[in-house]
Design a protein around this motif. Structure first.
Motif, PDB file in Angstrom:
ATOM      1  N   MET A  75       0.830  -1.206   0.000  1.00 19.09           N
ATOM      2  CA  MET A  75       0.000   0.000   0.000  1.00 19.09           C
ATOM      3  C   MET A  75       0.868   1.262   0.000  1.00 19.09           C
ATOM      4  SD  MET A  75      -2.966  -1.216  -0.302  1.00 19.09           S
ATOM      5  CE  MET A  75      -3.832   0.338  -0.237  1.00 19.09           C
ATOM      6  N   ILE A  76       1.980   1.221   0.700  1.00 20.60           N
ATOM      7  CA  ILE A  76       2.904   2.363   0.684  1.00 20.60           C
ATOM      8  C   ILE A  76       3.468   2.553  -0.715  1.00 20.60           C
ATOM      9  CG2 ILE A  76       5.118   3.217   1.561  1.00 20.60           C
ATOM     10  CD1 ILE A  76       4.492   1.793   4.201  1.00 20.60           C
ATOM     11  N   ASP A  77       3.865   1.453  -1.355  1.00 20.18           N
ATOM     12  CA  ASP A  77       4.385   1.526  -2.726  1.00 20.18           C
ATOM     13  C   ASP A  77       3.308   2.034  -3.679  1.00 20.18           C
ATOM     14  OD1 ASP A  77       6.753   0.505  -1.757  1.00 20.18           O
ATOM     15  OD2 ASP A  77       6.322  -1.554  -2.368  1.00 20.18           O
ATOM     16  N   HIS A  78       2.071   1.618  -3.450  1.00 16.94           N
ATOM     17  CA  HIS A  78       0.946   2.068  -4.281  1.00 16.94           C
ATOM     18  C   HIS A  78       0.776   3.580  -4.168  1.00 16.94           C
ATOM     19  CE1 HIS A  78      -2.937   2.041  -6.267  1.00 16.94           C
ATOM     20  NE2 HIS A  78      -3.515   2.556  -5.203  1.00 16.94           N
ATOM     21  N   GLN A  79       0.827   4.102  -2.965  1.00 15.40           N
ATOM     22  CA  GLN A  79       0.709   5.549  -2.768  1.00 15.40           C
ATOM     23  C   GLN A  79       1.835   6.291  -3.481  1.00 15.40           C
ATOM     24  OE1 GLN A  79       0.469   5.402   1.625  1.00 15.40           O
ATOM     25  NE2 GLN A  79      -1.441   6.526   1.445  1.00 15.40           N
ATOM     26  N   ASN A  80       3.043   5.794  -3.349  1.00 13.40           N
ATOM     27  CA  ASN A  80       4.186   6.444  -4.008  1.00 13.40           C
ATOM     28  C   ASN A  80       4.032   6.413  -5.524  1.00 13.40           C
ATOM     29  OD1 ASN A  80       5.362   6.932  -1.515  1.00 13.40           O
ATOM     30  ND2 ASN A  80       6.608   5.082  -1.562  1.00 13.40           N
ATOM     31  N   MET A  81       3.500   5.325  -6.048  1.00 15.02           N
ATOM     32  CA  MET A  81       3.366   5.176  -7.494  1.00 15.02           C
ATOM     33  C   MET A  81       2.355   6.164  -8.066  1.00 15.02           C
ATOM     34  SD  MET A  81       2.387   1.765  -9.698  1.00 15.02           S
ATOM     35  CE  MET A  81       3.795   0.899  -8.999  1.00 15.02           C
ATOM     36  N   ILE A  82       1.179   6.255  -7.428  1.00 14.56           N
ATOM     37  CA  ILE A  82       0.167   7.156  -7.984  1.00 14.56           C
ATOM     38  C   ILE A  82       0.582   8.616  -7.834  1.00 14.56           C
ATOM     39  CG2 ILE A  82      -1.684   5.487  -7.592  1.00 14.56           C
ATOM     40  CD1 ILE A  82      -2.547   7.038  -5.157  1.00 14.56           C
ATOM     41  N   SER A  83       1.335   8.931  -6.799  1.00 15.24           N
ATOM     42  CA  SER A  83       1.835  10.297  -6.641  1.00 15.24           C
ATOM     43  C   SER A  83       2.832  10.636  -7.746  1.00 15.24           C
ATOM     44  CB  SER A  83       2.505  10.463  -5.274  1.00 15.24           C
ATOM     45  OG  SER A  83       1.578  10.305  -4.226  1.00 15.24           O
ATOM     46  N   SER A  84       3.707   9.696  -8.075  1.00 20.04           N
ATOM     47  CA  SER A  84       4.701   9.950  -9.117  1.00 20.04           C
ATOM     48  C   SER A  84       4.050  10.044 -10.494  1.00 20.04           C
ATOM     49  CB  SER A  84       5.764   8.848  -9.103  1.00 20.04           C
ATOM     50  OG  SER A  84       5.207   7.593  -9.434  1.00 20.04           O
ATOM     51  N   ILE A  85       2.964   9.305 -10.732  1.00 22.99           N
ATOM     52  CA  ILE A  85       2.259   9.408 -12.014  1.00 22.99           C
ATOM     53  C   ILE A  85       1.724  10.819 -12.202  1.00 22.99           C
ATOM     54  CG2 ILE A  85       0.175   8.676 -13.243  1.00 22.99           C
ATOM     55  CD1 ILE A  85       0.649   5.868 -12.190  1.00 22.99           C
ATOM     56  N   TYR A  86       1.127  11.366 -11.164  1.00 25.20           N
ATOM     57  CA  TYR A  86       0.617  12.743 -11.276  1.00 25.20           C
ATOM     58  C   TYR A  86       1.767  13.723 -11.482  1.00 25.20           C
ATOM     59  CZ  TYR A  86      -1.149  17.321 -10.036  1.00 25.20           C
ATOM     60  OH  TYR A  86      -1.449  18.656 -10.059  1.00 25.20           O
ATOM     61  N   THR A  87       2.811  13.601 -10.695  1.00 25.66           N
ATOM     62  CA  THR A  87       3.920  14.551 -10.772  1.00 25.66           C
ATOM     63  C   THR A  87       4.637  14.491 -12.115  1.00 25.66           C
ATOM     64  OG1 THR A  87       4.265  14.371  -8.383  1.00 25.66           O
ATOM     65  CG2 THR A  87       6.073  15.269  -9.680  1.00 25.66           C
ATOM     66  N   ASP A  88       4.877  13.267 -12.603  1.00 22.42           N
ATOM     67  CA  ASP A  88       5.694  13.096 -13.813  1.00 22.42           C
ATOM     68  C   ASP A  88       4.902  13.210 -15.106  1.00 22.42           C
ATOM     69  OD1 ASP A  88       7.745  12.620 -12.037  1.00 22.42           O
ATOM     70  OD2 ASP A  88       7.649  10.438 -12.215  1.00 22.42           O
ATOM     71  N   LYS A  89       3.596  12.873 -15.081  1.00 29.87           N
ATOM     72  CA  LYS A  89       2.872  12.766 -16.337  1.00 29.87           C
ATOM     73  C   LYS A  89       1.692  13.724 -16.504  1.00 29.87           C
ATOM     74  CE  LYS A  89       4.064   7.874 -16.907  1.00 29.87           C
ATOM     75  NZ  LYS A  89       3.549   6.499 -17.173  1.00 29.87           N
ATOM     76  N   VAL A  90       1.282  14.372 -15.423  1.00 29.42           N
ATOM     77  CA  VAL A  90       0.091  15.221 -15.526  1.00 29.42           C
ATOM     78  C   VAL A  90       0.359  16.661 -15.085  1.00 29.42           C
ATOM     79  CG1 VAL A  90      -2.306  15.533 -14.771  1.00 29.42           C
ATOM     80  CG2 VAL A  90      -1.422  13.231 -15.204  1.00 29.42           C
ATOM     81  N   ALA A  91       0.947  16.828 -13.927  1.00 35.75           N
ATOM     82  CA  ALA A  91       1.148  18.180 -13.385  1.00 35.75           C
ATOM     83  C   ALA A  91       1.958  19.044 -14.348  1.00 35.75           C
ATOM     84  CB  ALA A  91       1.850  18.090 -12.032  1.00 35.75           C
ATOM     85  N   GLY A  92       1.421  20.203 -14.698  1.00 41.19           N
ATOM     86  CA  GLY A  92       2.130  21.154 -15.556  1.00 41.19           C
ATOM     87  C   GLY A  92       2.162  20.783 -17.024  1.00 41.19           C
ATOM     88  N   LYS A  93       1.527  19.685 -17.423  1.00 39.99           N
ATOM     89  CA  LYS A  93       1.515  19.271 -18.832  1.00 39.99           C
ATOM     90  C   LYS A  93       0.380  20.009 -19.554  1.00 39.99           C
ATOM     91  CE  LYS A  93       4.747  16.321 -17.857  1.00 39.99           C
ATOM     92  NZ  LYS A  93       6.134  16.585 -18.277  1.00 39.99           N
ATOM     93  N   MET A  94       0.778  20.940 -20.469  1.00 39.24           N
ATOM     94  CA  MET A  94      -0.210  21.814 -21.102  1.00 39.24           C
ATOM     95  C   MET A  94      -1.045  21.100 -22.155  1.00 39.24           C
ATOM     96  SD  MET A  94       0.343  24.257 -19.223  1.00 39.24           S
ATOM     97  CE  MET A  94      -0.918  25.315 -19.917  1.00 39.24           C
ATOM     98  N   GLU A  95      -0.677  19.875 -22.524  1.00 41.25           N
ATOM     99  CA  GLU A  95      -1.519  19.153 -23.472  1.00 41.25           C
ATOM    100  C   GLU A  95      -2.848  18.751 -22.843  1.00 41.25           C
ATOM    101  OE1 GLU A  95       1.761  16.118 -22.253  1.00 41.25           O
ATOM    102  OE2 GLU A  95       1.530  18.289 -22.536  1.00 41.25           O
TER     103      GLU A  95
END
Length: 356
Positions: free
Chosen positions: A113-133
Motif C-alpha cells: 500500500m505504501i508503494d501504491h501511494q508512491n506510485m500514484i503520486s509519481s504518475i501525477y507529478t511526472d505525467k500530468v502536473a504542468g503538462k499543457m496538453e
C-alpha cells in the motif's frame, strides 16, 4: 497681356482642370477593378491554429487487495488436547503460524500500500502536473482522483479495512494464546499445573479406574521427547513474562526467556542457570547482526558444561524484516550437541525470536 502669353496661360489652366476632373474617375476605375477581384492571398489571411485532440490521461494502477484466505484458524485447537503441557505445545505451534502469517502476509501488504501511494503520486507529478496538453480542468480532476486514492490507502483509509480487521484478529488471537499458554505452563502468575497421565497398558489401572501421576522427566528422557517433536521449543510467544514455560509431556519447565531463543535439543540438557547463560550468548550475537559473530558461555555450576552461538547467515527482506541463521553448540561432559536455528526480527520489534 500679349495674346500669345494669354493663350499659354489658358492652356495651362485647362490642363489643370482636366487633371483634377480626371483623377476621381481614375480612382473610381481602380476601386471598381479592385472590388471586382474577390481572391485574397494566403499571406493576407489571419492565422488559425490546427485543432489537436487532447491525449488520454494516465490510468491509476489497481488498488492492492489483501486475500482473506490463509489466516491460521488454530487458536482453539489446543482445547482438543487434555494434558496441559501438550496444550501448551499446540498453543506454541499455533502462535508460530500466526507470527509467520503476520510477517509473510500482513507486513508485505502494508508495504504494498505504501508503494501504491508512491506510485500514484509519481504518475501525477511526472505525467500530468504542468503538462499543457491537458486542460486545466482535466489536470485538476486527475489530481483530485489521485488524492482520493492516496487518502484511502492510508493506515486508517478504506483500502486497508480488511488489513485492519486481520491485524486486530491477529493481536487478539495472540494475546489469548499467550494467556492460555501461561495458564497451561505456570507463567504470568498462574500456578504450575500437575501433569497426569493414564497408563493405558496397565490392567490394574483399567480395573480400578485410577490414574498414575507421571514423574517429571529428567536428562536424556526429556531430551528424547524434545528431539521427537522437532527440537524447537522456541517461539514461545516472544516476550512472555513469567517464571516458567514448558512444552510437551516432558514435565520439565523451561524458562520463558530461554524458550524464546533456545532450541529444545540443547535447552533440555541444561539447568535453568545454564539456559540463562546460553540465552545471553544468543542475544549477544543477534545484537551484532553480522555473519561470523560468536559468543561463548560456561556453566556457573558444572565444570564440564559450556557452549557457543555463532551467526552463519544474515538476510533482510523487502519489508524490513531481518533474519539470522545461528548455530548453537553445547558441550556437556565432552559430548557436543550442535543445532541450527533461524531467528527473525520485524520492523519495530526489540529483539529476535526463533522462527523455526
Amino acid at each position: 497681356m500679349p495674346t500669345k502669353m494669354r493663350t499659354m496661360f489658358q492652356a495651362i489652366i485647362a490642363a489643370s482642370l482636366l487633371s483634377s476632373a480626371g483623377a476621381p474617375v481614375f480612382a473610381q476605375d481602380q476601386d471598381a477593378q479592385a472590388g471586382s477581384d474577390t481572391t485574397v492571398s494566403e499571406s493576407d489571411r489571419a492565422y488559425v491554429a490546427p485543432v489537436i485532440a487532447e491525449p488520454d490521461l494516465p490510468i491509476l494502477p489497481a488498488t492492492p487487495i489483501l486475500s482473506q484466505d490463509g489466516y491460521p484458524d488454530c487458536r482453539e485447537d489446543f482445547q482438543k488436547i487434555a494434558a496441559p503441557f501438550d496444550k501448551a505445545e499446540d498453543i506454541n505451534r499455533c502462535t508460530i503460524l500466526l507470527d509467520r502469517y503476520y510477517a509473510e502476509v500482513l507486513t508485505p501488504f502494508r508495504q504494498q500500500m505504501i508503494d501504491h501511494q508512491n506510485m500514484i503520486s509519481s504518475i501525477y507529478t511526472d505525467k500530468v502536473a504542468g503538462k499543457m496538453e491537458y486542460s486545466a480542468k482535466n489536470r485538476d480532476d486527475f489530481y483530485k482522483a489521485m488524492m482520493q486514492e492516496h487518502s484511502a490507502s492510508d493506515p486508517d483509509g478504506a483500502n486497508l479495512e480488511d488489513y485492519r480487521a486481520l491485524e486486530s484478529r491477529y493481536q487478539q488471537d495472540r494475546a489469548y494464546l499467550q494467556d492460555r499458554f501461561c495458564f497451561n505452563t505456570g507463567c504470568g502468575g498462574y500456578d504450575v499445573p500437575e501433569y497426569v497421565a493414564v497408563d493405558e497398558k496397565s490392567d490394574k489401572g483399567k480395573k480400578d479406574g485410577k490414574s498414575k501421576s507421571a514423574k517429571k522427566s529428567t536428562g536424556p528422557q526429556k531430551c528424547k521427547k524434545a528431539k521427537k517433536r522437532g527440537g524447537v521449543l522456541g517461539g514461545l510467544l516472544g516476550g512472555v513474562a513469567g517464571n516458567a514455560a514448558g512444552l510437551g509431556k516432558i514435565g520439565t519447565l523451561i524458562s520463558s526467556a530461554a524458550g524464546a531463543v533456545l532450541v529444545g535439543e540443547i535447552a533440555c540438557q541444561l539447568t535453568e542457570e545454564e539456559q540463562k547463560e546460553a540465552v545471553e550468548a544468543t542475544i549477544e550475537v543477534t545484537k551484532k547482526e553480522e555473519v561470523g559473530a560468536t559468543a561463548t558461555w560456561k556453566s556457573p555450576t558444572r565444570a564440564g558444561v559450556s557452549g557457543s552461538s555463532t551467526v552463519t547467515a544474515l538476510n533482510t527482506q523487502p519489508n524490513g524484516r531481518k533474519c539470522l541463521n545461528i548455530t548453537d553448540v553445547a558441550i556437556i561432559d565432552g559430548k557436543e550437541t550442535r543445532v541450527s536455528k533461524q531467528m527473525c526480527r520485524g520492523q519495530g520489534d526489540e529483539g529476535y525470536t526463533i522462527l523455526a
